[in-house]
Write a protein that holds these residues in place. Structure first.
Motif, PDB file in Angstrom:
ATOM      1  N   TYR A   1      63.853  -4.918  -3.260  1.00  0.00           N
ATOM      2  CA  TYR A   1      64.359  -4.483  -1.965  1.00  0.00           C
ATOM      3  C   TYR A   1      64.805  -5.685  -1.125  1.00  0.00           C
ATOM      4  CZ  TYR A   1      64.723  -2.816   2.749  1.00  0.00           C
ATOM      5  OH  TYR A   1      65.212  -2.561   4.014  1.00  0.00           O
ATOM      6  N   THR A   2      63.948  -6.694  -1.024  1.00  0.00           N
ATOM      7  CA  THR A   2      64.282  -7.838  -0.173  1.00  0.00           C
ATOM      8  C   THR A   2      65.454  -8.646  -0.752  1.00  0.00           C
ATOM      9  OG1 THR A   2      62.470  -9.118  -1.182  1.00  0.00           O
ATOM     10  CG2 THR A   2      62.009  -8.021   0.912  1.00  0.00           C
ATOM     11  N   ASP A   3      65.545  -8.744  -2.067  1.00  0.00           N
ATOM     12  CA  ASP A   3      66.698  -9.427  -2.685  1.00  0.00           C
ATOM     13  C   ASP A   3      67.990  -8.678  -2.384  1.00  0.00           C
ATOM     14  OD1 ASP A   3      65.065 -11.383  -3.735  1.00  0.00           O
ATOM     15  OD2 ASP A   3      65.162 -10.656  -5.805  1.00  0.00           O
ATOM     16  N   ARG A   4      67.942  -7.349  -2.494  1.00  0.00           N
ATOM     17  CA  ARG A   4      69.112  -6.515  -2.223  1.00  0.00           C
ATOM     18  C   ARG A   4      69.559  -6.673  -0.765  1.00  0.00           C
ATOM     19  NH1 ARG A   4      67.183  -2.060  -4.597  1.00  0.00           N
ATOM     20  NH2 ARG A   4      66.391  -1.030  -2.730  1.00  0.00           N
ATOM     21  N   CYS A   5      68.599  -6.663   0.145  1.00  0.00           N
ATOM     22  CA  CYS A   5      68.911  -6.805   1.568  1.00  0.00           C
ATOM     23  C   CYS A   5      69.416  -8.204   1.891  1.00  0.00           C
ATOM     24  CB  CYS A   5      67.690  -6.480   2.417  1.00  0.00           C
ATOM     25  SG  CYS A   5      67.282  -4.736   2.380  1.00  0.00           S
ATOM     26  N   ARG A   6      68.828  -9.199   1.245  1.00  0.00           N
ATOM     27  CA  ARG A   6      69.267 -10.576   1.482  1.00  0.00           C
ATOM     28  C   ARG A   6      70.741 -10.729   1.093  1.00  0.00           C
ATOM     29  NH1 ARG A   6      65.082 -12.761  -0.306  1.00  0.00           N
ATOM     30  NH2 ARG A   6      64.228 -13.272   1.724  1.00  0.00           N
ATOM     31  N   THR A   7      71.117 -10.162  -0.026  1.00  0.00           N
ATOM     32  CA  THR A   7      72.519 -10.218  -0.463  1.00  0.00           C
ATOM     33  C   THR A   7      73.424  -9.532   0.554  1.00  0.00           C
ATOM     34  OG1 THR A   7      71.887 -10.284  -2.789  1.00  0.00           O
ATOM     35  CG2 THR A   7      74.114  -9.524  -2.299  1.00  0.00           C
ATOM     36  N   SER A   8      73.007  -8.374   1.021  1.00  0.00           N
ATOM     37  CA  SER A   8      73.781  -7.625   2.014  1.00  0.00           C
ATOM     38  C   SER A   8      73.943  -8.433   3.302  1.00  0.00           C
ATOM     39  CB  SER A   8      73.084  -6.290   2.296  1.00  0.00           C
ATOM     40  OG  SER A   8      73.772  -5.570   3.272  1.00  0.00           O
ATOM     41  N   MET A   9      72.873  -9.087   3.737  1.00  0.00           N
ATOM     42  CA  MET A   9      72.929  -9.887   4.961  1.00  0.00           C
ATOM     43  C   MET A   9      73.807 -11.122   4.784  1.00  0.00           C
ATOM     44  SD  MET A   9      71.468  -8.517   7.551  1.00  0.00           S
ATOM     45  CE  MET A   9      72.134  -6.954   6.975  1.00  0.00           C
ATOM     46  N   GLN A  10      73.781 -11.732   3.606  1.00  0.00           N
ATOM     47  CA  GLN A  10      74.643 -12.881   3.340  1.00  0.00           C
ATOM     48  C   GLN A  10      76.116 -12.473   3.381  1.00  0.00           C
ATOM     49  OE1 GLN A  10      73.011 -14.168  -0.412  1.00  0.00           O
ATOM     50  NE2 GLN A  10      71.455 -15.459   0.545  1.00  0.00           N
ATOM     51  N   GLU A  11      76.401 -11.287   2.847  1.00  0.00           N
ATOM     52  CA  GLU A  11      77.775 -10.775   2.893  1.00  0.00           C
ATOM     53  C   GLU A  11      78.199 -10.505   4.333  1.00  0.00           C
ATOM     54  OE1 GLU A  11      77.660  -7.395   0.295  1.00  0.00           O
ATOM     55  OE2 GLU A  11      77.577  -8.636  -1.514  1.00  0.00           O
ATOM     56  N   LEU A  12      77.286  -9.939   5.124  1.00  0.00           N
ATOM     57  CA  LEU A  12      77.580  -9.678   6.540  1.00  0.00           C
ATOM     58  C   LEU A  12      77.878 -10.992   7.262  1.00  0.00           C
ATOM     59  CD1 LEU A  12      77.468  -7.518   8.945  1.00  0.00           C
ATOM     60  CD2 LEU A  12      75.194  -8.454   9.350  1.00  0.00           C
ATOM     61  N   ALA A  13      77.031 -11.994   7.064  1.00  0.00           N
ATOM     62  CA  ALA A  13      77.189 -13.275   7.755  1.00  0.00           C
ATOM     63  C   ALA A  13      78.483 -13.982   7.357  1.00  0.00           C
ATOM     64  CB  ALA A  13      75.992 -14.175   7.468  1.00  0.00           C
ATOM     65  N   ALA A  14      78.931 -13.789   6.128  1.00  0.00           N
ATOM     66  CA  ALA A  14      80.129 -14.476   5.634  1.00  0.00           C
ATOM     67  C   ALA A  14      81.420 -13.717   5.937  1.00  0.00           C
ATOM     68  CB  ALA A  14      80.005 -14.694   4.128  1.00  0.00           C
TER      69      ALA A  14
ATOM     70  N   ASP B   1      63.614 -12.388   8.928  1.00  0.00           N
ATOM     71  CA  ASP B   1      64.164 -13.669   9.399  1.00  0.00           C
ATOM     72  C   ASP B   1      65.616 -13.829   8.936  1.00  0.00           C
ATOM     73  OD1 ASP B   1      61.729 -14.229  10.595  1.00  0.00           O
ATOM     74  OD2 ASP B   1      61.065 -15.606   9.008  1.00  0.00           O
ATOM     75  N   ASP B   2      65.909 -13.405   7.706  1.00  0.00           N
ATOM     76  CA  ASP B   2      67.284 -13.456   7.192  1.00  0.00           C
ATOM     77  C   ASP B   2      68.205 -12.526   7.981  1.00  0.00           C
ATOM     78  OD1 ASP B   2      66.627 -15.282   5.256  1.00  0.00           O
ATOM     79  OD2 ASP B   2      66.518 -13.828   3.620  1.00  0.00           O
ATOM     80  N   VAL B   3      67.694 -11.350   8.334  1.00  0.00           N
ATOM     81  CA  VAL B   3      68.488 -10.412   9.133  1.00  0.00           C
ATOM     82  C   VAL B   3      68.841 -11.062  10.470  1.00  0.00           C
ATOM     83  CG1 VAL B   3      68.460  -8.193  10.353  1.00  0.00           C
ATOM     84  CG2 VAL B   3      67.519  -8.341   8.037  1.00  0.00           C
ATOM     85  N   GLN B   4      67.846 -11.631  11.132  1.00  0.00           N
ATOM     86  CA  GLN B   4      68.065 -12.284  12.433  1.00  0.00           C
ATOM     87  C   GLN B   4      69.100 -13.399  12.309  1.00  0.00           C
ATOM     88  OE1 GLN B   4      66.649 -11.551  15.514  1.00  0.00           O
ATOM     89  NE2 GLN B   4      67.729 -13.227  16.517  1.00  0.00           N
ATOM     90  N   LEU B   5      68.936 -14.268  11.314  1.00  0.00           N
ATOM     91  CA  LEU B   5      69.871 -15.383  11.138  1.00  0.00           C
ATOM     92  C   LEU B   5      71.291 -14.901  10.831  1.00  0.00           C
ATOM     93  CD1 LEU B   5      67.723 -17.949   9.112  1.00  0.00           C
ATOM     94  CD2 LEU B   5      68.582 -18.210  11.450  1.00  0.00           C
ATOM     95  N   SER B   6      71.400 -13.851  10.037  1.00  0.00           N
ATOM     96  CA  SER B   6      72.722 -13.325   9.694  1.00  0.00           C
ATOM     97  C   SER B   6      73.430 -12.775  10.916  1.00  0.00           C
ATOM     98  CB  SER B   6      72.600 -12.243   8.611  1.00  0.00           C
ATOM     99  OG  SER B   6      72.115 -12.805   7.419  1.00  0.00           O
TER     100      SER B   6
END
Length: 198
Positions: free
Chosen positions: A64-77, A128-133
């Motif tokens: 779950y967290t890996d999937r969300c991290r990828t989604s957040m990285q895509e959002l940030a980019a 924390d990744d969500v916040q940073l993104s």
């Protein structure tokens, strides 16, 4: 010649089944019996392919967290052309951002994180990744805004988004609800616009 192993495919089927069971029945209701039925395999094969209950939980938290991290990285980019494009993605067409299953998994994992250290560690890192993104997206859109204001507004935007996301399964046909969430977020972003004008 030996037959190729199907262990990886079985493992994936089991973990997806476990996620669906968590979404439908919660963590306590996601029993091995239900997981096996959902995966279409015999119950003893759960341990063979994934492991015991603790190993199942750890795998799902990591997935779950890996999937969300990828989604957040895509959002940030993503090169958003403006705030309206960002808000439309978050509140008017969020089908690409999340799914009802993921929302229910997150809700259950947040609850279990109170007593399960591994889950707490990964879920804290996820947030924390969500916040940073969100901060990265807002920093790109509002380049003159102060960093502390970006952080504050990002937190407010995340709060509105999570509320919208959590209620989306029962409010998906309620256009007024979606519009109110959109407008609430837009009002928050106005403070960043005016800050840049000072």
């Amino acid at each position: 010649m030996p037959r190729p192993s199907i262990k990886h495919e079985r493992r994936e089927d089991i973990l997806k089944a476990y996620e669906r069971c968590i979404a439908l029945y919660g963590l306590e209701g996601a029993t091995q019996k239900r997981i096996a039925e959902e995966a279409g395999i015999a119950r003893p094969l759960l341990r063979h392919h994934v492991g015991n209950n603790e190993e199942l939980l750890r795998e799902v938290v990591k997935r779950y967290t890996d999937r969300c991290r990828t989604s957040m990285q895509e959002l940030a980019a993503y090169p958003f052309s403006g705030e309206d494009e960002l808000l439309a993605l978050l509140f008017l067409d969020n089908s690409d951002m999340t799914s009802p299953t993921d929302t229910m998994i997150a809700t259950n994992l947040i609850v279990i994180a109170q007593t399960h250290d591994y889950t707490k560690e990964l879920m804290t890192s996820w947030f924390d990744d969500v916040q940073l993104s969100f901060e990265k997206v807002l920093s790109a859109l509002y380049q003159n805004a102060k960093k502390d204001m970006i952080s504050i507004i990002a937190s407010g935007l995340i709060g509105i988004y999570f509320n919208h996301d959590a209620l989306f399964p029962i409010k998906k046909n309620d256009k007024d609800f979606q519009q109110r969430s959109y407008q609430a977020a837009k009002q928050l972003l106005l403070s960043l616009q005016t800050q840049g004008e000072v």
